[in-house]
Enzyme design. Sequence first.
Site, PDB file in Angstrom:
ATOM      1  N   ASP A   1     -14.341  48.792  28.779  1.00 53.09           N
ATOM      2  CA  ASP A   1     -14.841  49.986  29.458  1.00 53.09           C
ATOM      3  C   ASP A   1     -15.994  50.600  28.677  1.00 53.09           C
ATOM      4  O   ASP A   1     -15.962  50.685  27.449  1.00 53.09           O
ATOM      5  CB  ASP A   1     -13.690  50.987  29.565  1.00 53.09           C
TER       6      ASP A   1
ATOM      7  N   GLU B   1     -10.406  33.079  17.247  1.00 48.67           N
ATOM      8  CA  GLU B   1      -9.288  32.590  16.443  1.00 48.67           C
ATOM      9  C   GLU B   1      -8.116  32.149  17.318  1.00 48.67           C
ATOM     10  O   GLU B   1      -7.222  31.437  16.861  1.00 48.67           O
ATOM     11  CB  GLU B   1      -8.801  33.689  15.495  1.00 48.67           C
TER      12      GLU B   1
END
Length: 556
Positions: free
Chosen positions: A207, A269
């Site tokens: 957002d 990751e």
Amino acid sequence: MTTEWWRSAVIYQIYPRSFADANGDGMGDLAGITSRLPSLQALGIDAIWLSPFFTSPQRDAGYDVADYCDVDPLFGTLADFDAMLAEAHARGIRVIVDLVPNHSSDQHVWFQAALAAPAGSPERARYIFRDGLGANGELPPNNWESVFGGGMWTRTTDADGTPGQWYLHIFDTTQPDFDWTNEDVREEFRRILRFWLDRGVDGFRVDVAHGLIKADGLPDYTPPAEGGSMGGGTALEPGITAEAPATPPYWAQDGVHEIYRDWRSLLDEYSGDRILAAEAWVDPLEKLARWVRPDEMHQSFNFAYLETPWNAAALRTVIDASIAAFRSVGAPSTWVLSNHDVVRHASRLALTAENLQGHGIGPKTTGLPDPVVGLRRARAATSVMLALPGSSYLYQGEELGLPEAIDLPDDARQDPTWFRTNGERYGRDGCRVPIPWEADAPSYGFGPSARSWLPQPADWAHFARDQQVDDPDSTLSLYTDLLRLRREHALGLSELTWLPGYGDDIVAFQTSGGFVVIGNAGSEAISLPDGAEIVVASSPVSDSILPPDTTVWLRA
């Protein structure tokens, strides 16, 4: 091995409070979403994006977060979220959650600690507190105006009852902005990202992704009167390349990019192609592309496309500009026509007067749309969009042809914009009304009771899903057909070639996926090519005559 599913995905936005209510309290919830996943699987979408469901006082419909790592009781529990996520994944649907990093709720423990702490304290350093101007600090630190109307600064009261410092809030007074130059803030959001990634989410819609960093010194700024509330400009005019407008000191500062590079390395990751999608109202498209460079975010919403009218020349311009800008950084174009912040495109595309983003429409709005024209144009515009290369976003209810709910009673409205502008702007409630599922059920099947947090229009029964699912001419059937063909022919990964020989009012292109797409945005019917085999049409076509406000897909 990476699938890069996001390059061609169709992602369906769920506004949780308005999607499905499992317990009958009038508020949509996570269990309601889980119960309706079979319908989304049948529609043929690839992923869902959930607007915020975190713990919140709900002053801005959940975009004011008090706890980023828990579910608001309105929507259920973390166990409900886990169950929904597992069911979605079992149905081949990925799940993206909405992250709100620009600001928190004023009820967040950090902000409550900041209010209790003195000026210059570590607690206050996590937010943007400043001394006021004037002899006694009685004036705000600068002239910035809130997106929701009114000033962007609110003064605090010290423990002894005397006026204190001011704090910054781009949005409502209950949404104080974080100070992203503070390492505490950065580390906290790394923790939040890992919390949801560890639960198995497939990514984040970020957002206000262009708002986290403010210009040094917080200089005064007066925005242009013609600008939208979120900092975006207006749609590209035919044949004109947009120049970069003056950048407000609270939007699109260069410092945001190091934040997203940090986040990208964290997401990388994790296995499974987790993504970041930016809500960034940034002009021009060439500048927006910086958000989706290879080491930053994966996608950014294409608001230039959303704001483009149903005009063939304007559409050709923005499609070319979008593909070129995103391709320059190796990212897919994205396409979107509706969301929870804009007038639904089944109404917006038939407006006959200017309507700036965020203002909304209501009974006293000038240039209100003809609903028949609006729906024809919406179906035609969607039929163009879903043939374009890249990723598309859908907003809940658009597959039913829902228009904006215009005649909401004043006393039912809840958008902060309505209150902060003293009713001068209607705001966004009209696109957030709970959607209809069954025509004859209480609340049209939104929930088991007749309650709904915003009132549903009395004439929405014919939009209900159960009225459309077996009707081959319905908007739901159109969307289902378009999504099936898009998936079967890999249109999201195809190349687009414009077709010459059509008039100025026609959008005509061929996809490498095997279709010719012709959209008539003019006022006169045209003849289709001889022997054309129509695969799908947004409105009835007879005798190879393409009416106005109609799009067809032809077999190439």
